[in-house]
Design a protein around this motif. Structure first.
Motif, PDB file in Angstrom:
ATOM      1  N   ARG A 198     -45.431  -7.507  29.604  1.00  0.00           N
ATOM      2  CA  ARG A 198     -44.346  -7.448  30.582  1.00  0.00           C
ATOM      3  C   ARG A 198     -44.937  -7.459  31.972  1.00  0.00           C
ATOM      4  NH1 ARG A 198     -41.063  -3.117  30.744  1.00  0.00           N
ATOM      5  NH2 ARG A 198     -39.171  -4.340  30.659  1.00  0.00           N
ATOM      6  N   LYS A 238     -26.078  -2.800  31.855  1.00  0.00           N
ATOM      7  CA  LYS A 238     -26.539  -3.458  30.617  1.00  0.00           C
ATOM      8  C   LYS A 238     -28.052  -3.460  30.616  1.00  0.00           C
ATOM      9  CE  LYS A 238     -23.184  -6.877  29.581  1.00  0.00           C
ATOM     10  NZ  LYS A 238     -22.584  -7.698  30.512  1.00  0.00           N
ATOM     11  N   LEU A 239     -28.659  -3.060  29.499  1.00  0.00           N
ATOM     12  CA  LEU A 239     -30.112  -3.062  29.419  1.00  0.00           C
ATOM     13  C   LEU A 239     -30.604  -4.363  28.819  1.00  0.00           C
ATOM     14  CD1 LEU A 239     -31.037   0.553  28.241  1.00  0.00           C
ATOM     15  CD2 LEU A 239     -30.711  -0.310  30.537  1.00  0.00           C
ATOM     16  N   ARG A 240     -31.855  -4.687  29.165  1.00  0.00           N
ATOM     17  CA  ARG A 240     -32.500  -5.858  28.547  1.00  0.00           C
ATOM     18  C   ARG A 240     -32.798  -5.517  27.099  1.00  0.00           C
ATOM     19  NH1 ARG A 240     -36.069  -7.003  33.487  1.00  0.00           N
ATOM     20  NH2 ARG A 240     -37.253  -5.223  32.766  1.00  0.00           N
ATOM     21  N   PRO A 241     -33.097  -6.537  26.269  1.00  0.00           N
ATOM     22  CA  PRO A 241     -33.476  -6.198  24.888  1.00  0.00           C
ATOM     23  C   PRO A 241     -34.788  -5.428  24.855  1.00  0.00           C
ATOM     24  CG  PRO A 241     -33.484  -8.594  25.241  1.00  0.00           C
ATOM     25  CD  PRO A 241     -33.001  -7.985  26.497  1.00  0.00           C
ATOM     26  N   ARG A 242     -34.985  -4.656  23.760  1.00  0.00           N
ATOM     27  CA  ARG A 242     -36.182  -3.832  23.603  1.00  0.00           C
ATOM     28  C   ARG A 242     -37.429  -4.697  23.613  1.00  0.00           C
ATOM     29  NH1 ARG A 242     -35.916  -2.407  18.688  1.00  0.00           N
ATOM     30  NH2 ARG A 242     -37.927  -1.469  18.688  1.00  0.00           N
ATOM     31  N   LEU A 287     -30.913  -5.221  33.388  1.00  0.00           N
ATOM     32  CA  LEU A 287     -30.961  -6.583  33.932  1.00  0.00           C
ATOM     33  C   LEU A 287     -31.192  -6.488  35.437  1.00  0.00           C
ATOM     34  CD1 LEU A 287     -27.895  -7.987  31.995  1.00  0.00           C
ATOM     35  CD2 LEU A 287     -30.299  -8.380  31.470  1.00  0.00           C
ATOM     36  N   ASP A 295     -35.332  -0.893  32.977  1.00  0.00           N
ATOM     37  CA  ASP A 295     -35.142  -1.665  31.752  1.00  0.00           C
ATOM     38  C   ASP A 295     -33.809  -2.396  31.748  1.00  0.00           C
ATOM     39  OD1 ASP A 295     -36.857   0.757  29.748  1.00  0.00           O
ATOM     40  OD2 ASP A 295     -37.500  -1.252  30.365  1.00  0.00           O
ATOM     41  N   TRP A 313     -38.502  -1.026  25.567  1.00  0.00           N
ATOM     42  CA  TRP A 313     -38.173  -0.347  26.808  1.00  0.00           C
ATOM     43  C   TRP A 313     -39.297   0.588  27.206  1.00  0.00           C
ATOM     44  CZ3 TRP A 313     -33.012   1.071  24.137  1.00  0.00           C
ATOM     45  CH2 TRP A 313     -32.126   0.008  24.245  1.00  0.00           C
TER      46      TRP A 313
END
Lengths: 305, 185
Positions: free
Chosen positions: A4, A219-223, A190, A188, A225
Protein backbone atom coordinates in the motif's frame (compact mmCIF):
# COMPACT_ATOMS: atom_id res chain seq x y z
CA UNK A 1 0.38 -8.79 1.89
CA UNK A 2 -0.69 -6.10 -0.51
CA UNK A 3 1.66 -3.20 -0.94
CA UNK A 4 0.00 0.00 0.00
CA UNK A 5 1.08 3.59 -0.44
CA UNK A 6 3.03 4.47 2.67
CA UNK A 7 0.99 6.62 5.01
CA UNK A 8 2.81 9.89 5.29
CA UNK A 9 2.35 11.34 8.71
CA UNK A 10 4.38 14.41 9.42
CA UNK A 11 5.16 16.60 12.33
CA UNK A 12 4.78 20.18 11.21
CA UNK A 13 8.54 20.84 11.00
CA UNK A 14 9.16 18.27 8.26
CA UNK A 15 6.05 19.01 6.24
CA UNK A 16 7.43 22.17 4.63
CA UNK A 17 9.98 20.34 2.50
CA UNK A 18 7.32 18.08 0.95
CA UNK A 19 4.87 20.70 -0.33
CA UNK A 20 4.69 22.47 -3.65
CA UNK A 21 4.29 26.15 -3.01
CA UNK A 22 1.59 26.61 -5.68
CA UNK A 23 -0.95 24.09 -4.61
CA UNK A 24 -3.26 23.07 -7.44
CA UNK A 25 -6.88 22.87 -6.36
CA UNK A 26 -8.04 19.31 -6.48
CA UNK A 27 -10.49 18.16 -9.10
CA UNK A 28 -11.96 15.41 -6.93
CA UNK A 29 -15.60 15.97 -6.09
CA UNK A 30 -16.25 17.38 -2.69
CA UNK A 31 -18.28 15.23 -0.42
CA UNK A 32 -21.90 16.29 -0.17
CA UNK A 33 -23.48 15.61 3.14
CA UNK A 34 -26.33 16.92 5.19
CA UNK A 35 -25.43 18.47 8.47
CA UNK A 36 -28.05 17.85 11.06
CA UNK A 37 -28.30 20.45 13.77
CA UNK A 38 -28.62 18.61 17.00
CA UNK A 39 -28.18 20.09 20.41
CA UNK A 40 -24.86 19.81 22.15
CA UNK A 41 -24.45 17.40 25.06
CA UNK A 42 -24.84 20.05 27.69
CA UNK A 43 -27.83 21.70 26.07
CA UNK A 44 -27.73 25.20 24.61
CA UNK A 45 -24.41 26.91 24.60
CA UNK A 46 -24.28 30.28 26.28
CA UNK A 47 -21.37 32.63 26.54
CA UNK A 48 -22.23 34.63 29.65
CA UNK A 49 -20.83 33.63 33.02
CA UNK A 50 -23.12 31.76 35.34
CA UNK A 51 -23.14 33.43 38.68
CA UNK A 52 -24.33 31.30 41.57
CA UNK A 53 -24.66 32.76 45.02
CA UNK A 54 -23.12 31.03 47.98
CA UNK A 55 -24.26 31.26 51.57
CA UNK A 56 -22.67 34.63 52.26
CA UNK A 57 -24.54 36.16 49.32
CA UNK A 58 -21.37 36.87 47.30
CA UNK A 59 -21.50 35.80 43.66
CA UNK A 60 -19.29 32.84 42.84
CA UNK A 61 -18.13 32.73 39.25
CA UNK A 62 -18.79 29.36 37.66
CA UNK A 63 -17.82 28.58 34.09
CA UNK A 64 -20.57 27.27 31.76
CA UNK A 65 -20.56 23.44 31.65
CA UNK A 66 -19.61 23.35 27.96
CA UNK A 67 -16.14 24.70 28.75
CA UNK A 68 -14.87 21.18 29.25
CA UNK A 69 -15.66 20.37 25.60
CA UNK A 70 -14.40 23.68 24.22
CA UNK A 71 -11.09 23.67 26.14
CA UNK A 72 -10.33 20.01 26.99
CA UNK A 73 -6.55 20.64 27.06
CA UNK A 74 -6.90 22.76 30.22
CA UNK A 75 -7.74 19.60 32.15
CA UNK A 76 -4.61 17.75 33.30
CA UNK A 77 -3.63 14.19 32.48
CA UNK A 78 -5.73 12.03 34.81
CA UNK A 79 -2.89 9.56 35.55
CA UNK A 80 -2.44 9.88 39.31
CA UNK A 81 1.27 9.16 39.39
CA UNK A 82 2.16 12.26 37.38
CA UNK A 83 -0.25 14.82 38.88
CA UNK A 84 1.38 17.96 40.22
CA UNK A 85 -0.95 20.81 41.10
CA UNK A 86 1.71 23.51 40.95
CA UNK A 87 2.98 22.37 37.56
CA UNK A 88 -0.60 22.34 36.23
CA UNK A 89 -1.26 25.85 37.52
CA UNK A 90 1.91 27.23 35.93
CA UNK A 91 1.06 25.44 32.68
CA UNK A 92 -2.39 27.01 32.64
CA UNK A 93 -0.87 30.46 33.12
CA UNK A 94 1.42 29.84 30.14
CA UNK A 95 -1.47 28.57 28.04
CA UNK A 96 -3.49 31.71 28.75
CA UNK A 97 -0.47 33.84 27.90
CA UNK A 98 -0.15 32.12 24.53
CA UNK A 99 -3.88 32.43 23.89
CA UNK A 100 -3.65 36.16 24.47
CA UNK A 101 -1.19 36.38 21.57
CA UNK A 102 -2.87 34.05 19.08
CA UNK A 103 -6.48 32.99 18.69
CA UNK A 104 -6.91 29.24 19.21
CA UNK A 105 -10.53 28.73 18.19
CA UNK A 106 -12.99 26.16 19.41
CA UNK A 107 -12.84 23.01 17.30
CA UNK A 108 -13.76 19.35 17.50
CA UNK A 109 -12.80 16.13 15.80
CA UNK A 110 -14.43 16.37 12.38
CA UNK A 111 -13.93 20.12 11.91
CA UNK A 112 -12.11 21.32 8.82
CA UNK A 113 -9.25 23.62 9.77
CA UNK A 114 -6.41 25.58 8.21
CA UNK A 115 -3.14 26.07 10.07
CA UNK A 116 -0.42 28.56 9.06
CA UNK A 117 3.04 27.79 10.40
CA UNK A 118 6.17 29.88 10.07
CA UNK A 119 8.69 28.07 7.90
CA UNK A 120 12.23 29.34 7.25
CA UNK A 121 12.65 27.30 4.06
CA UNK A 122 9.59 28.49 2.12
CA UNK A 123 9.66 31.60 -0.14
CA UNK A 124 6.85 33.43 1.70
CA UNK A 125 8.13 32.15 5.07
CA UNK A 126 4.72 30.58 5.85
CA UNK A 127 3.27 27.15 5.20
CA UNK A 128 -0.48 26.67 5.20
CA UNK A 129 -2.22 23.33 5.44
CA UNK A 130 -5.94 22.60 5.29
CA UNK A 131 -7.38 19.37 6.61
CA UNK A 132 -10.00 17.66 8.71
CA UNK A 133 -9.19 17.14 12.38
CA UNK A 134 -9.15 13.37 12.88
CA UNK A 135 -7.87 13.24 16.44
CA UNK A 136 -6.93 15.51 19.25
CA UNK A 137 -5.12 14.76 22.47
CA UNK A 138 -2.51 15.81 24.97
CA UNK A 139 -3.05 18.03 27.95
CA UNK A 140 -1.63 21.40 28.91
CA UNK A 141 0.96 22.95 26.61
CA UNK A 142 1.49 19.65 24.82
CA UNK A 143 -2.07 19.55 23.43
CA UNK A 144 -2.06 18.45 19.79
CA UNK A 145 -4.40 17.70 16.93
CA UNK A 146 -3.94 15.87 13.62
CA UNK A 147 -5.18 17.31 10.33
CA UNK A 148 -5.70 15.00 7.37
CA UNK A 149 -6.05 15.83 3.70
CA UNK A 150 -5.48 14.11 0.38
CA UNK A 151 -3.09 16.18 -1.72
CA UNK A 152 -2.55 15.02 -5.35
CA UNK A 153 -3.85 11.54 -4.50
CA UNK A 154 -1.45 11.23 -1.55
CA UNK A 155 -2.96 11.11 1.93
CA UNK A 156 -1.16 13.49 4.24
CA UNK A 157 -1.56 13.94 7.98
CA UNK A 158 0.15 16.60 10.06
CA UNK A 159 0.27 16.70 13.84
CA UNK A 160 0.21 20.25 15.17
CA UNK A 161 0.95 21.19 18.75
CA UNK A 162 -1.60 23.83 19.62
CA UNK A 163 0.67 25.98 21.76
CA UNK A 164 3.73 25.83 19.56
CA UNK A 165 5.11 29.35 18.99
CA UNK A 166 5.75 28.58 15.31
CA UNK A 167 2.02 28.50 14.64
CA UNK A 168 0.90 31.82 13.17
CA UNK A 169 -2.80 31.22 12.62
CA UNK A 170 -5.40 28.53 13.27
CA UNK A 171 -8.67 28.96 11.34
CA UNK A 172 -11.71 26.77 11.58
CA UNK A 173 -13.21 26.60 8.10
CA UNK A 174 -16.09 24.33 9.04
CA UNK A 175 -17.02 23.81 12.68
CA UNK A 176 -18.85 20.56 13.19
CA UNK A 177 -18.65 17.28 15.06
CA UNK A 178 -18.91 13.72 13.87
CA UNK A 179 -20.40 10.60 15.37
CA UNK A 180 -17.02 9.39 16.68
CA UNK A 181 -14.37 11.05 18.82
CA UNK A 182 -11.56 9.66 16.67
CA UNK A 183 -11.70 9.59 12.86
CA UNK A 184 -8.62 7.42 12.29
CA UNK A 185 -10.78 5.20 10.06
CA UNK A 186 -10.57 7.87 7.38
CA UNK A 187 -7.17 6.37 6.56
CA UNK A 188 -8.96 3.24 5.35
CA UNK A 189 -11.92 5.10 3.84
CA UNK A 190 -12.37 6.18 0.23
CA UNK A 191 -10.21 9.25 -0.47
CA UNK A 192 -13.16 11.55 -1.18
CA UNK A 193 -14.02 11.58 2.53
CA UNK A 194 -10.61 13.07 3.42
CA UNK A 195 -10.27 15.49 0.51
CA UNK A 196 -10.66 19.19 1.10
CA UNK A 197 -9.60 21.99 -1.27
CA UNK A 198 -6.50 23.78 -0.03
CA UNK A 199 -8.06 27.14 -0.87
CA UNK A 200 -11.29 26.37 1.02
CA UNK A 201 -13.12 29.44 2.33
CA UNK A 202 -14.38 29.57 5.91
CA UNK A 203 -18.06 28.64 6.06
CA UNK A 204 -20.60 30.74 7.90
CA UNK A 205 -22.23 28.99 10.83
CA UNK A 206 -25.99 28.65 10.56
CA UNK A 207 -26.55 28.67 14.30
CA UNK A 208 -24.00 30.23 16.64
CA UNK A 209 -25.35 28.51 19.72
CA UNK A 210 -25.09 24.89 18.67
CA UNK A 211 -22.27 22.88 17.11
CA UNK A 212 -23.88 20.58 14.51
CA UNK A 213 -23.18 16.86 14.54
CA UNK A 214 -22.63 15.49 11.04
CA UNK A 215 -24.28 12.05 10.86
CA UNK A 216 -22.19 11.05 7.84
CA UNK A 217 -21.44 7.33 7.52
CA UNK A 218 -18.19 6.76 5.70
CA UNK A 219 -17.53 3.96 3.19
CA UNK A 220 -14.32 2.03 3.76
CA UNK A 221 -12.06 0.60 1.08
CA UNK A 222 -11.89 -3.19 0.82
CA UNK A 223 -9.62 -4.98 3.32
CA UNK A 224 -6.75 -5.09 4.45
CA UNK A 225 -7.13 -2.21 6.86
CA UNK A 226 -4.77 -0.54 9.30
CA UNK A 227 -6.89 -1.50 12.30
CA UNK A 228 -9.63 -3.98 13.07
CA UNK A 229 -12.49 -1.54 12.73
CA UNK A 230 -15.11 -4.20 13.45
CA UNK A 231 -13.73 -4.46 17.01
CA UNK A 232 -14.23 -0.77 17.70
CA UNK A 233 -17.70 0.50 18.19
CA UNK A 234 -17.65 2.96 15.30
CA UNK A 235 -20.81 4.96 14.65
CA UNK A 236 -19.60 6.93 11.65
CA UNK A 237 -18.81 3.99 9.37
CA UNK A 238 -21.14 2.22 6.97
CA UNK A 239 -21.85 -1.47 7.42
CA UNK A 240 -18.49 -3.25 7.07
CA UNK A 241 -19.97 -6.35 5.34
CA UNK A 242 -17.38 -8.74 6.73
CA UNK A 243 -17.71 -12.52 6.99
CA UNK A 244 -19.29 -13.65 10.25
CA UNK A 245 -16.00 -15.05 11.65
CA UNK A 246 -14.70 -11.49 12.11
CA UNK A 247 -17.64 -10.54 14.26
CA UNK A 248 -17.40 -13.81 16.22
CA UNK A 249 -13.74 -13.17 16.98
CA UNK A 250 -14.54 -9.58 17.92
CA UNK A 251 -17.12 -10.83 20.42
CA UNK A 252 -14.61 -13.32 21.86
CA UNK A 253 -12.01 -10.61 22.33
CA UNK A 254 -14.38 -7.92 23.59
CA UNK A 255 -14.41 -6.71 27.21
CA UNK A 256 -18.07 -5.92 27.91
CA UNK A 257 -17.47 -5.62 31.66
CA UNK A 258 -15.40 -2.44 31.16
CA UNK A 259 -18.65 -0.57 30.57
CA UNK A 260 -19.53 -1.20 34.23
CA UNK A 261 -16.09 -0.70 35.75
CA UNK A 262 -16.75 2.45 37.80
CA UNK A 263 -13.22 2.82 39.13
CA UNK A 264 -11.75 2.51 35.62
CA UNK A 265 -13.91 5.43 34.51
CA UNK A 266 -12.87 7.39 37.62
CA UNK A 267 -9.16 6.90 36.94
CA UNK A 268 -9.58 8.03 33.33
CA UNK A 269 -11.19 11.37 34.08
CA UNK A 270 -10.96 14.45 36.28
CA UNK A 271 -13.75 14.77 38.90
CA UNK A 272 -16.38 17.41 38.31
CA UNK A 273 -15.44 19.53 41.35
CA UNK A 274 -11.86 19.82 40.13
CA UNK A 275 -12.98 20.63 36.61
CA UNK A 276 -15.17 23.44 37.93
CA UNK A 277 -12.28 24.83 39.94
CA UNK A 278 -9.94 24.78 36.96
CA UNK A 279 -12.38 26.44 34.58
CA UNK A 280 -13.48 29.03 37.14
CA UNK A 281 -9.82 30.02 37.44
CA UNK A 282 -9.36 30.27 33.71
CA UNK A 283 -12.74 31.45 32.52
CA UNK A 284 -12.56 35.17 33.22
CA UNK A 285 -9.30 35.54 31.28
CA UNK A 286 -10.61 33.52 28.33
CA UNK A 287 -13.75 35.64 28.17
CA UNK A 288 -11.74 38.86 28.31
CA UNK A 289 -9.60 37.62 25.41
CA UNK A 290 -12.72 36.75 23.38
CA UNK A 291 -14.23 40.18 24.03
CA UNK A 292 -11.03 41.94 22.97
CA UNK A 293 -10.95 39.92 19.75
CA UNK A 294 -14.59 40.75 19.01
CA UNK A 295 -13.89 44.46 19.57
CA UNK A 296 -10.85 44.28 17.28
CA UNK A 297 -12.92 42.55 14.58
CA UNK A 298 -15.71 45.09 14.88
CA UNK A 299 -13.24 47.97 14.75
CA UNK A 300 -11.60 46.35 11.72
CA UNK A 301 -14.94 46.04 9.85
CA UNK A 302 -15.85 49.64 10.80
CA UNK A 303 -12.53 50.88 9.40
CA UNK A 304 -13.16 49.01 6.16
CA UNK A 305 -16.56 50.65 5.86
CA UNK B 1 -0.02 12.06 27.77
CA UNK B 2 -3.75 11.52 27.62
CA UNK B 3 -6.68 13.84 27.66
CA UNK B 4 -9.26 13.34 30.35
CA UNK B 5 -12.34 11.43 29.20
CA UNK B 6 -15.21 13.90 28.99
CA UNK B 7 -18.09 11.54 28.32
CA UNK B 8 -19.02 11.19 32.00
CA UNK B 9 -19.06 13.66 34.87
CA UNK B 10 -17.98 11.97 38.10
CA UNK B 11 -18.00 13.33 41.64
CA UNK B 12 -14.73 13.46 43.52
CA UNK B 13 -14.37 10.54 45.92
CA UNK B 14 -13.36 11.37 49.49
CA UNK B 15 -11.33 8.20 49.98
CA UNK B 16 -7.71 7.52 49.08
CA UNK B 17 -7.78 6.10 45.54
CA UNK B 18 -4.69 4.18 44.46
CA UNK B 19 -3.39 4.82 40.94
CA UNK B 20 -3.69 1.18 39.85
CA UNK B 21 -6.51 -1.28 40.54
CA UNK B 22 -5.90 -4.55 42.35
CA UNK B 23 -6.27 -7.57 40.10
CA UNK B 24 -7.75 -10.55 41.92
CA UNK B 25 -6.99 -14.06 40.78
CA UNK B 26 -10.27 -15.41 39.39
CA UNK B 27 -10.85 -18.43 37.19
CA UNK B 28 -13.03 -16.25 34.95
CA UNK B 29 -10.37 -13.52 34.62
CA UNK B 30 -11.23 -9.79 34.61
CA UNK B 31 -14.96 -10.49 34.20
CA UNK B 32 -14.80 -12.67 37.30
CA UNK B 33 -13.08 -9.89 39.25
CA UNK B 34 -16.02 -7.55 38.72
CA UNK B 35 -18.45 -10.37 39.50
CA UNK B 36 -16.82 -10.94 42.90
CA UNK B 37 -16.74 -7.24 43.67
CA UNK B 38 -20.40 -7.04 42.72
CA UNK B 39 -21.23 -9.63 45.38
CA UNK B 40 -19.25 -7.61 47.93
CA UNK B 41 -20.93 -4.30 47.05
CA UNK B 42 -24.37 -5.95 47.14
CA UNK B 43 -23.63 -7.39 50.58
CA UNK B 44 -22.39 -4.00 51.82
CA UNK B 45 -25.55 -2.22 50.71
CA UNK B 46 -27.71 -5.04 52.13
CA UNK B 47 -26.09 -5.52 55.56
CA UNK B 48 -24.39 -2.08 55.94
CA UNK B 49 -21.47 -3.68 57.80
CA UNK B 50 -19.47 -6.64 56.51
CA UNK B 51 -16.26 -8.36 57.59
CA UNK B 52 -14.00 -9.60 54.83
CA UNK B 53 -10.38 -9.69 53.72
CA UNK B 54 -8.64 -6.34 53.44
CA UNK B 55 -7.75 -6.24 49.70
CA UNK B 56 -11.30 -7.06 48.59
CA UNK B 57 -12.69 -4.56 51.10
CA UNK B 58 -10.45 -1.77 49.77
CA UNK B 59 -11.48 -2.38 46.16
CA UNK B 60 -15.18 -2.70 47.00
CA UNK B 61 -15.03 0.54 48.98
CA UNK B 62 -14.08 2.43 45.81
CA UNK B 63 -16.91 0.90 43.79
CA UNK B 64 -19.48 1.47 46.54
CA UNK B 65 -18.45 5.11 46.91
CA UNK B 66 -18.64 5.60 43.12
CA UNK B 67 -22.09 4.03 42.96
CA UNK B 68 -23.48 6.16 45.79
CA UNK B 69 -21.86 9.37 44.49
CA UNK B 70 -23.30 8.75 41.00
CA UNK B 71 -26.75 8.12 42.52
CA UNK B 72 -26.53 11.39 44.48
CA UNK B 73 -25.28 13.40 41.51
CA UNK B 74 -27.65 12.04 38.86
CA UNK B 75 -30.67 10.62 40.67
CA UNK B 76 -32.72 7.63 39.61
CA UNK B 77 -34.06 9.08 36.35
CA UNK B 78 -30.58 9.05 34.81
CA UNK B 79 -30.27 6.11 32.44
CA UNK B 80 -26.57 5.42 32.94
CA UNK B 81 -26.81 5.56 36.75
CA UNK B 82 -29.74 3.16 36.76
CA UNK B 83 -27.79 0.75 34.50
CA UNK B 84 -24.85 0.86 36.92
CA UNK B 85 -27.11 0.31 39.94
CA UNK B 86 -28.79 -2.57 38.14
CA UNK B 87 -25.41 -4.17 37.38
CA UNK B 88 -23.73 -3.62 40.75
CA UNK B 89 -26.65 -4.61 42.98
CA UNK B 90 -27.64 -8.23 42.45
CA UNK B 91 -30.86 -7.93 44.45
CA UNK B 92 -33.30 -5.52 42.86
CA UNK B 93 -34.88 -4.25 46.12
CA UNK B 94 -31.42 -2.90 46.98
CA UNK B 95 -31.68 -0.54 43.99
CA UNK B 96 -34.71 0.97 45.72
CA UNK B 97 -32.74 1.12 48.98
CA UNK B 98 -29.90 2.91 47.21
CA UNK B 99 -32.04 5.67 45.76
CA UNK B 100 -34.65 5.97 48.50
CA UNK B 101 -32.61 5.42 51.70
CA UNK B 102 -28.90 5.91 51.01
CA UNK B 103 -29.14 8.96 48.72
CA UNK B 104 -31.15 11.08 51.21
CA UNK B 105 -28.87 9.89 54.02
CA UNK B 106 -25.67 10.97 52.23
CA UNK B 107 -27.07 13.99 50.39
CA UNK B 108 -25.27 16.58 52.50
CA UNK B 109 -22.21 14.57 53.51
CA UNK B 110 -18.83 16.26 53.10
CA UNK B 111 -16.96 13.08 54.02
CA UNK B 112 -16.81 9.60 52.53
CA UNK B 113 -19.89 7.39 52.74
CA UNK B 114 -18.07 4.26 53.85
CA UNK B 115 -15.61 3.44 56.60
CA UNK B 116 -12.90 0.82 56.34
CA UNK B 117 -11.59 -0.44 59.69
CA UNK B 118 -8.82 -3.02 60.04
CA UNK B 119 -9.99 -6.24 61.61
CA UNK B 120 -8.29 -9.04 63.47
CA UNK B 121 -5.33 -10.71 61.83
CA UNK B 122 -5.21 -14.27 63.14
CA UNK B 123 -2.14 -16.42 62.63
CA UNK B 124 -1.66 -18.46 60.37
CA UNK B 125 -4.54 -16.96 58.35
CA UNK B 126 -4.48 -14.69 55.33
CA UNK B 127 -1.43 -12.40 55.20
CA UNK B 128 -3.29 -9.13 54.56
CA UNK B 129 -5.72 -9.72 57.42
CA UNK B 130 -9.38 -8.92 57.68
CA UNK B 131 -11.21 -5.62 57.51
CA UNK B 132 -14.65 -4.33 58.34
CA UNK B 133 -16.35 -2.25 55.66
CA UNK B 134 -19.40 -0.32 56.75
CA UNK B 135 -21.71 2.39 55.47
CA UNK B 136 -21.68 5.47 57.68
CA UNK B 137 -24.89 6.23 59.55
CA UNK B 138 -25.67 2.55 60.05
CA UNK B 139 -27.89 1.52 62.99
CA UNK B 140 -25.26 -0.64 64.71
CA UNK B 141 -23.13 0.48 67.70
CA UNK B 142 -19.88 2.20 66.72
CA UNK B 143 -16.87 0.00 66.00
CA UNK B 144 -14.33 2.37 67.48
CA UNK B 145 -14.90 4.30 70.72
CA UNK B 146 -15.10 8.06 70.67
CA UNK B 147 -11.58 9.40 71.25
CA UNK B 148 -12.58 13.03 71.56
CA UNK B 149 -12.36 14.86 74.87
CA UNK B 150 -14.23 18.13 74.62
CA UNK B 151 -13.53 20.89 77.14
CA UNK B 152 -17.23 21.75 77.39
CA UNK B 153 -18.29 18.32 78.71
CA UNK B 154 -19.55 18.66 82.29
CA UNK B 155 -16.95 16.51 84.00
CA UNK B 156 -14.16 18.37 82.17
CA UNK B 157 -15.62 21.73 83.25
CA UNK B 158 -15.78 20.55 86.88
CA UNK B 159 -12.23 19.18 86.72
CA UNK B 160 -10.88 22.47 85.32
CA UNK B 161 -12.55 24.46 88.09
CA UNK B 162 -11.24 21.99 90.72
CA UNK B 163 -7.71 22.39 89.31
CA UNK B 164 -7.99 26.20 89.45
CA UNK B 165 -9.23 26.05 93.02
CA UNK B 166 -6.38 23.71 94.07
CA UNK B 167 -3.76 25.98 92.45
CA UNK B 168 -5.10 29.15 94.04
CA UNK B 169 -5.32 27.38 97.47
CA UNK B 170 -1.67 26.24 97.06
CA UNK B 171 -0.55 29.80 96.17
CA UNK B 172 -2.35 31.19 99.23
CA UNK B 173 -0.65 28.60 101.44
CA UNK B 174 2.77 29.41 99.95
CA UNK B 175 2.12 33.15 100.34
CA UNK B 176 1.09 32.56 103.97
CA UNK B 177 4.30 30.59 104.83
CA UNK B 178 6.64 33.12 103.10
CA UNK B 179 4.95 36.01 104.97
CA UNK B 180 5.39 34.18 108.28
CA UNK B 181 9.10 33.51 107.37
CA UNK B 182 9.71 37.18 106.47
CA UNK B 183 7.84 38.24 109.66
CA UNK B 184 10.11 35.94 111.77
CA UNK B 185 13.33 37.16 110.10
Amino acid sequence: MLRRAVLQTFRQGLAQSFFKRNAVSLSETTVTHQTVETSDEGGEKFVSTQKTGDESGNTVIVAPPEFRFMYPEFLPDPAMETRNRLKEKLERMDMLQRRSVIEIPEFYTGSVMAVTVSDANSPNKFARFVGICIQRGGSGLRAWFILRNVVEKQGVEILYEMYCPLIQKIEVLRLERRLDESLLYLRDALPEYSTFPLDMEPERRLNNLVVPINPLKVKLRPRPWLERWERQNLQGVEDLNLPQRFYDKAEKVAKPWEKYDLMLHYRKTIPAEEQEKIFAEVQSQLQQQELKRKMRRRRGSDNEQ
Amino acid sequence: MNQADLSKLVSALRIAVKPKPRLFSCPEGPAGRLKKLRATVTALVKYERIELNYPRAEEAQGYAERLISDAIRNGDCHKHTMEMADYWLNEKQLVHKLFKVLVPRYQNYNSSFTRLVLGPKTYPGYFAGTAILELKGNPFPALQPETHNYHYWLHNVLLEEAKKEFRSAREDRNAGTTESVTAES
